[in-house]
Design an enzyme around this catalytic site. Sequence first.
Site, short mmCIF file in Angstrom:
data_model
loop_
_atom_site.label_atom_id
_atom_site.label_comp_id
_atom_site.label_asym_id
_atom_site.label_seq_id
_atom_site.Cartn_x
_atom_site.Cartn_y
_atom_site.Cartn_z
N SER A 58 15.50 32.41 0.24
CA SER A 58 14.20 33.15 0.63
C SER A 58 13.29 33.99 -0.17
O SER A 58 12.36 34.49 0.33
CB SER A 58 15.01 33.98 1.77
OG SER A 58 15.38 33.46 3.01
N LYS A 61 9.59 33.68 -0.07
CA LYS A 61 8.83 34.47 0.96
C LYS A 61 8.09 35.23 0.00
O LYS A 61 6.97 36.01 0.70
CB LYS A 61 9.62 35.29 1.94
CG LYS A 61 10.17 33.97 2.98
CD LYS A 61 11.36 34.93 3.69
CE LYS A 61 12.12 33.87 4.82
NZ LYS A 61 13.26 33.92 5.05
N SER A 113 13.70 38.88 6.36
CA SER A 113 13.65 37.49 5.93
C SER A 113 13.73 36.62 7.18
O SER A 113 14.40 35.49 7.17
CB SER A 113 15.05 37.24 5.26
OG SER A 113 14.93 36.30 4.50
#
Length: 370
Positions: A58, A61, A113
């Site tokens: 993640s 991102k 997230s």
Amino acid sequence: MKKISWLLIVIMILSITPSYGNEIPYTSANGQAAIVMETETGRVLFEKNSRERMPMASTTKIMTALLAIENVDSEKFVKVAPEAQGIEGSSIYLRANERVKMVDLLYGLMLRSGNDSATAIAIEVAGSVEKFAELMTLRAKELGANDTSFMNPHGLHHDDHYTTAYDLALITKEALKKPLFKKIVSTKFYVAESRDAEFKYFSNKNKILNTVEGGDGVKTGFTKKSGRCLVASATRGDMQLIAITLNDGDWFNTTHKLLDDSFELFMPHTVFEKGEVIGVAKLNEGKRDEVNALVDSKIVLPVREEEKDRIQTVIDMPENMEAPILKGQKLGKVSVYLEDQLLATSDLIAEEGIERLTMKDKLLRFLRIQ
């Protein structure tokens, strides 16, 4: 117009050895790859396997948020595409056709997230996840992150979705230039006013904010393939550092130690203050024969104490310039090196405006000489 380069003997810093950051023990980095980078200059203070291509979960991102901030008004209401509902993994529980402000999607992306938030952002920006992933990779290349390939906006595993610790630091460095990004990743708790009460509260999962002195972000990540990945940042005084560890079960302790060690070993050293006079431009046909050249932006480098005696500062400015000159006009630039490594540049600008001589001015000058 002839140009000259003056090597100022204002030598204050010496470059560290090519294997950056040997002074920080490798025991500080328990993961497969790690890096510490200063945000203003991009100077690497420590690295371990920093050019090894790896999955990043993640932490993907960070790029998703950067592209959203660069391309969409944060106050725009986004209609959630049906494809964004029910994405596996972390979620902010978006519903198809729900209308949510982009800023709320960004907080959901970085604090919770949300993989669904990442997908909704991607479709809003580029029309599809596939096209957005292409934009992500292209933007990475623009930043010099040449060992990065994005296949999605959230970081769920794909064999062709990878980066390096070094590339991820470059991407984070760029994102931290955006005031909204800096605000989001340093926020501990957020209320998304454009959402229903049940799904409007976001808490930040990043323990760096609470455990590290000056901690101000940035993003955690985990998949079974990537292991635990963490991009952390902290600001102390005039210096902000990014510490990254990839595939590291002790991720928070690793980045905490790397940040503390780096802040202990390196300090912000001001080479030039904004507005400092560091040169003089000679003028042709001006009411004055010269104008002072000012540094347009403050230059601060992260250095060790023993490095303060050998910085190489190069001024590039025309030997002679034609009047008129406007106040604030660019006259040239100054470049600051650690040995052969360029770390900072600034424009040189005119301290004042200088008018061009008129025919009357020239005649009066001629008469005074006679």
